[in-house]
Design a protein around this motif. Structure first.
Motif, mmCIF file in Angstrom:
data_model
loop_
_atom_site.group_PDB
_atom_site.id
_atom_site.type_symbol
_atom_site.label_atom_id
_atom_site.label_comp_id
_atom_site.label_asym_id
_atom_site.label_seq_id
_atom_site.Cartn_x
_atom_site.Cartn_y
_atom_site.Cartn_z
ATOM 1 N N PRO A 1 34.112 28.177 23.949
ATOM 2 C CA PRO A 1 34.718 27.686 25.078
ATOM 3 C C PRO A 1 35.390 29.450 25.117
ATOM 4 O O PRO A 1 35.664 29.736 25.068
ATOM 5 C CB PRO A 1 35.784 27.756 23.846
ATOM 6 N N VAL A 2 35.658 28.779 26.053
ATOM 7 C CA VAL A 2 36.683 30.014 27.190
ATOM 8 C C VAL A 2 37.979 30.149 26.354
ATOM 9 O O VAL A 2 38.658 28.940 26.206
ATOM 10 C CB VAL A 2 37.126 29.258 28.147
ATOM 11 N N ARG A 3 38.954 31.125 26.713
ATOM 12 C CA ARG A 3 40.117 31.556 25.943
ATOM 13 C C ARG A 3 41.564 30.626 26.856
ATOM 14 O O ARG A 3 41.024 31.713 28.563
ATOM 15 C CB ARG A 3 40.211 32.890 25.470
ATOM 16 N N VAL A 4 42.307 30.043 27.056
ATOM 17 C CA VAL A 4 42.434 29.517 27.433
ATOM 18 C C VAL A 4 43.974 29.599 26.664
ATOM 19 O O VAL A 4 44.463 29.935 25.534
ATOM 20 C CB VAL A 4 43.035 28.838 28.626
ATOM 21 N N ASP A 5 45.410 29.242 27.846
ATOM 22 C CA ASP A 5 46.789 29.807 26.497
ATOM 23 C C ASP A 5 46.726 28.202 26.402
ATOM 24 O O ASP A 5 47.744 27.334 26.992
ATOM 25 C CB ASP A 5 47.959 30.151 27.723
ATOM 26 N N ALA A 6 46.676 27.614 25.213
ATOM 27 C CA ALA A 6 46.359 26.122 25.441
ATOM 28 C C ALA A 6 48.322 25.822 25.267
ATOM 29 O O ALA A 6 48.752 24.435 24.985
ATOM 30 C CB ALA A 6 45.490 26.127 24.287
ATOM 31 N N ALA A 7 48.640 26.701 24.608
ATOM 32 C CA ALA A 7 49.316 26.332 23.980
ATOM 33 C C ALA A 7 51.709 25.635 24.791
ATOM 34 O O ALA A 7 51.700 24.940 25.032
ATOM 35 C CB ALA A 7 50.529 27.460 23.115
ATOM 36 N N ARG A 8 50.067 26.104 26.591
ATOM 37 C CA ARG A 8 51.258 25.246 27.559
ATOM 38 C C ARG A 8 51.447 23.670 27.165
ATOM 39 O O ARG A 8 52.386 23.426 28.647
ATOM 40 C CB ARG A 8 51.860 26.486 29.006
ATOM 41 N N TYR A 9 50.307 23.161 27.165
ATOM 42 C CA TYR A 9 49.595 22.244 27.419
ATOM 43 C C TYR A 9 50.148 21.018 26.150
ATOM 44 O O TYR A 9 50.344 20.220 26.210
ATOM 45 C CB TYR A 9 47.927 21.990 27.304
ATOM 46 N N ALA A 10 50.986 21.939 24.859
ATOM 47 C CA ALA A 10 51.474 20.953 23.982
ATOM 48 C C ALA A 10 52.301 20.069 24.478
ATOM 49 O O ALA A 10 53.337 20.448 24.796
ATOM 50 C CB ALA A 10 51.589 21.776 22.651
ATOM 51 N N GLY A 11 52.324 19.102 23.520
ATOM 52 C CA GLY A 11 53.509 18.286 23.485
ATOM 53 C C GLY A 11 53.154 16.522 23.996
ATOM 54 O O GLY A 11 52.143 16.265 23.173
ATOM 55 N N ARG A 12 54.647 16.029 24.027
ATOM 56 C CA ARG A 12 54.494 14.482 24.171
ATOM 57 C C ARG A 12 54.000 13.987 25.308
ATOM 58 O O ARG A 12 55.041 14.681 26.488
ATOM 59 C CB ARG A 12 55.385 14.148 23.696
ATOM 60 N N TYR A 13 53.211 12.876 25.306
ATOM 61 C CA TYR A 13 52.735 12.055 27.010
ATOM 62 C C TYR A 13 52.797 11.192 26.955
ATOM 63 O O TYR A 13 52.209 10.464 25.276
ATOM 64 C CB TYR A 13 51.528 12.851 27.935
ATOM 65 N N GLU A 14 53.912 10.399 27.595
ATOM 66 C CA GLU A 14 53.395 8.644 27.239
ATOM 67 C C GLU A 14 53.946 7.620 28.901
ATOM 68 O O GLU A 14 53.873 8.295 29.894
ATOM 69 C CB GLU A 14 55.197 8.367 26.800
ATOM 70 N N ARG A 15 53.362 6.948 28.517
ATOM 71 C CA ARG A 15 53.043 5.662 30.297
ATOM 72 C C ARG A 15 53.179 4.103 28.965
ATOM 73 O O ARG A 15 52.708 4.592 27.698
ATOM 74 C CB ARG A 15 51.446 5.872 30.354
ATOM 75 N N ALA A 16 53.144 3.240 29.715
ATOM 76 C CA ALA A 16 53.276 1.562 29.346
ATOM 77 C C ALA A 16 52.318 2.168 28.465
ATOM 78 O O ALA A 16 50.569 1.871 28.648
ATOM 79 C CB ALA A 16 53.188 0.889 30.207
ATOM 80 N N GLY A 17 52.514 1.510 27.347
ATOM 81 C CA GLY A 17 51.586 1.346 26.103
ATOM 82 C C GLY A 17 51.168 2.034 25.789
ATOM 83 O O GLY A 17 49.847 2.081 25.045
ATOM 84 N N ALA A 18 51.114 3.337 25.761
ATOM 85 C CA ALA A 18 50.386 4.817 25.372
ATOM 86 C C ALA A 18 51.304 5.898 24.596
ATOM 87 O O ALA A 18 52.175 5.987 25.635
ATOM 88 C CB ALA A 18 49.387 4.976 25.922
ATOM 89 N N ARG A 19 50.912 6.502 23.979
ATOM 90 C CA ARG A 19 51.335 7.541 23.826
ATOM 91 C C ARG A 19 50.244 9.200 23.207
ATOM 92 O O ARG A 19 50.018 9.020 22.552
ATOM 93 C CB ARG A 19 52.137 7.115 22.450
ATOM 94 N N LEU A 20 50.409 10.238 23.942
ATOM 95 C CA LEU A 20 49.660 11.168 23.387
ATOM 96 C C LEU A 20 50.739 12.075 22.826
ATOM 97 O O LEU A 20 50.659 12.577 23.388
ATOM 98 C CB LEU A 20 49.225 11.410 24.470
#
Length: 96
Positions: free
Chosen positions: A3-22
């Motif tokens: 795996p490559v090294r990236v700043d993965a923390a910048r993508y952490a969070g809650r993502y939502e759309r109708a019917g789904a929560r990520l």
């Protein structure tokens, strides 16, 4: 293979759309994804969790336990800077 090294923390969070929560959290250089149905669909499916491994700066891949096929999660920003993730065939905006 590695795996490559990236700043993965910048993508952490809650993502939502109708019917789904990520819910995406940082984990050991990669990400952990929790997918859950919301609303009326919530009672039909149990949440699913899987690890996402970075492929490049914005692309991660993972697969459900027992599933031979990988899915991709690609992180983007709209022209106004609003972040979202494209997981499978759906775009989901970050809400927090």
């Amino acid at each position: 293979a590695e795996p490559v090294r990236v700043d993965a923390a910048r993508y952490a969070g809650r993502y939502e759309r109708a019917g789904a929560r990520l819910t995406i959290t940082e984990r050991e250089g990669g990400l952990r994804l929790r997918m859950e149905a919301t609303g009326e669909l919530a009672a039909l499916d149990e949440p699913v969790e899987l690890d996402l491994v970075p492929v490049d700066e914005v692309t991660f891949v993972g697969r459900r336990e027992g599933d031979p096929d990988y899915m991709s999660a690609v992180f983007y920003e709209l022209p106004d800077g609003s972040p979202y993730v494209h997981l499978g065939a759906r775009a989901t905006p970050r809400t927090s």
